[in-house]
Design an enzyme around this catalytic site. Structure first.
Site, PDB file in Angstrom:
ATOM      1  N   LYS A 112     -10.065 -15.508  -4.696  1.00  9.22           N
ATOM      2  CA  LYS A 112     -10.557 -14.782  -5.877  1.00  9.22           C
ATOM      3  C   LYS A 112     -11.712 -13.864  -5.501  1.00  9.22           C
ATOM      4  CE  LYS A 112     -14.447 -17.373  -6.515  1.00  9.22           C
ATOM      5  NZ  LYS A 112     -15.835 -16.925  -6.683  1.00  9.22           N
ATOM      6  N   THR A 150     -15.520 -14.208 -11.839  1.00 15.59           N
ATOM      7  CA  THR A 150     -15.982 -13.481 -10.648  1.00 15.59           C
ATOM      8  C   THR A 150     -15.699 -11.990 -10.760  1.00 15.59           C
ATOM      9  OG1 THR A 150     -15.444 -15.458  -9.366  1.00 15.59           O
ATOM     10  CG2 THR A 150     -15.931 -13.481  -8.126  1.00 15.59           C
TER      11      THR A 150
END
Length: 570
Positions: A421, A478
């Site tokens: 990610k 994120t």
């Protein structure tokens, strides 16, 4: 009818939840801490010895009162069966303690209440209970083992005394009493089923009688102040004093653990000791006066119940190698960094297991910015471990009212989601730096998780993991937050900075940069296409202009979004 009355008398007394009431007096719901039950042992671990002894006395007393009052009421009219009626009253007290209706049937485990039963039932039974419990406790420091031995011993000795005529009851009444005691024993063992698993697996938590400024056997001397958030529980060392390590240190200290923070940099330790705040990486979050800091790795590692490895991913191998000589067999290491080693394509937990084979390794990950965790903002994460008992132990250690912890056996899936990610977040940041909008961000997140899951499934991860907190959850936070160093670095790259300039500007390790090449190595190894991650690599390491990378993504061959969904024949 008289049996039902005695059972109800006991249940009413059992509803007096000493541990719960003590916690409430201190502004805490004891069920949210430690093992999560409202009993003496959990009070001892969370609040310390004095509180544990007070709750022990209360739980013993309520069972004694139920038994004594039953004897007073029915002793003269039912003398031939008074011991049986006392057993019914005691059973009611233990059931009320274990399953109080006003606490949604979530009470204690009934061991202290059973001690009250033993003390009030017959004098011959008392020495056995004392010897079994305290003998096991002082030899092993396992409260659960002593409790289980007491139940087994109580059952056996009661049968022996009954058959010897001590209780003065007919055999049918004795048999009825034996049945009640067998059912209580079965309930106790059922309530302790997880303890039994941990005892057999060697992961059961030991308990020590401690009070302020006292050294626990086999532990380092540390001073610890109990507060409303908890008390003496476990010795935990945080290996790495970055923002995430510092935030977790604050969280664990609030949970009542004794916390030591290690850093290889003497200047950092001096600053933390002097300022009681990490002004560079976690400003505004104050560190408690009784939190310890050290540059001595041996001091940090030896004697700790849990080691939280919080160094940036590029330093995981070297730090693990340095820790290895001091780590005992079975000592728990929780890795909280995110990344994949480029040369070996190993996840961080695999690196730790390779360097410290005697350790038991777990991982902690999820949508959790250090800045928010340090300030106590509600956060939810996942602990991954091969053994369920280990995961549950760590769940109890980390979880509180603002930090919810789930557990999973899919360690590989958790780590892949956490590492990859960061690479997608770089792409999201680049898009922001180019001035693109929400449409682009949504596309990167949804197609990014498709790439992560595609590789993860090929490697043996579970699809449920990638659709959960450590997959899509971590990816969303994120890609969307300015707390994310990967997104911030991506924004700078999108604005024209080189990779090196962006990393210097962020002033923290940008994990996605280190994971990007490793991700492509895994894609090649497992024959998986990762178009977004491929273009990120081209921008980072091959000098490709960011606008050209976007065109490459948008003009790829036409695809079906989900090939598994069948078409109807026209």
């Amino acid at each position: 009818m008289v049996r039902v009355i005695c059972l109800l008398i006991g249940y009413v007394f059992g509803l007096f939840q000493t541990a719960y009431l003590y916690g409430r007096l201190h502004g805490v719901d004891i069920r949210n801490y430690g093992s999560g039950n409202a009993g003496t042992t959990n009070t001892l671990r969370v609040f310390g010895t004095k509180a544990g002894l007070l709750v022990l006395f209360g739980d013993i007393l309520k069972c004694i009162l139920a038994v004594v009052i039953t004897g007073v009421i029915f002793g003269k009219t039912h003398g031939d069966m008074v011991y049986l009626l006392k057993m019914y009253a005691a059973a009611g007290a233990i059931i009320g303690h274990n399953f109080p209706f006003y606490l949604k049937f979530k009470g204690g485990k009934g061991i202290a209440a059973t001690a009250g039963l033993i003390l009030s039932f017959h004098p011959y039974l008392i020495p056995m209970g004392v010897i079994l419990f305290f003998g096991a406790f002082f030899l092993t420091h396992y409260v659960s083992l002593g409790s289980l031995l007491v139940y087994a011993g109580f059952l056996i000795e009661t049968i022996i005394l009954g058959q010897s005529g001590v209780f003065g009851m007919t055999q049918p009444l004795l048999n009825e009493m034996y049945v009640i005691l067998v059912l209580l024993t079965v309930m106790a063992y059922w309530k302790h089923r997880e303890n039994i698993k941990r005892l057999l697996g060697g992961t059961e938590r030991k308990t020590y009688l401690t009070h302020k400024n006292t050294e626990m056997p086999g532990r380092k001397i540390r001073k610890h102040k109990r507060g409303k958030e908890g008390g003496n529980m476990a010795d935990i060392s945080i290996i790495g004093a970055g923002s995430w390590g510092t935030a977790l240190a604050v969280l664990l200290h609030k949970n009542g653990h004794r916390v030591t923070v290690w850093s290889i940099m003497e200047s950092e330790i001096e600053m933390l000791t002097r300022e009681r705040e990490h002004k560079d990486k976690l400003p505004g979050v104050k560190l408690p006066e009784d939190m310890a800091f050290t540059t001595d790795l041996e001091t940090a590692v030896k004697g700790s119940d849990v080691l939280v490895l919080a160094v940036p991913s590029p330093y995981t191998r070297n730090t693990s190698r340095s820790m290895a000589p001091f780590v005992e067999k079975g000592q728990i290491i929780v890795n909280v960094a995110k990344g994949i080693e480029e040369k070996t394509l190993l996840t961080l937990s695999q690196i730790i297991e390779e360097e410290i084979p005697q350790a038991e390794v777990a991982v902690l990950s999820g949508p959790s910015h250090a800045e928010e965790v340090g300030r106590g903002i509600p956060t939810t994460i996942v602990v991954g471990a091969e053994k369920k008992a280990t995961a549950e132990y760590l769940q109890n250690i980390f979880m509180n009212q603002v930090f919810r912890v789930y557990i999973t056996p899919d360690v590989l899936g958790v780590e892949l989601g956490a590492a990859l990610k960061n690479v997608v977040a770089l792409a999201a940041g680049i898009a922001d730096g180019l001035g693109y909008g929400d449409n682009t961000k949504a596309a990167l997140i949804t197609r990014g998780i498709a790439e992560i899951a595609r590789l993860g499934l090929a490697m043996g991860g579970r699809i449920e993991t990638f659709s959960g907190l450590t997959g899509i959850g971590d990816l969303i936070v994120t890609c969307a937050s300015m707390h994310s160093r990967n997104r911030r670095a991506g924004i700078l790259i999108g604005k024209g900075y080189t990779m090196e300039q962006a990393m210097d500007e962020v002033k923290m390790v940008v994990e996605g940069v280190y994971s990007a090449r490793a991700a492509m190595g895994l894609a090649e190894k497992y024959h998986v296409q990762l178009p977004i991650i491929e273009q990120v690599n081209a921008v980072l390491f091959e000098g490709m202009p960011v606008d050209e990378a976007v065109k490459n993504l948008m003009l790829r061959d036409k695809k079906i979004e989900n090939p598994l969904i069948p078409w109807e024949e026209s």
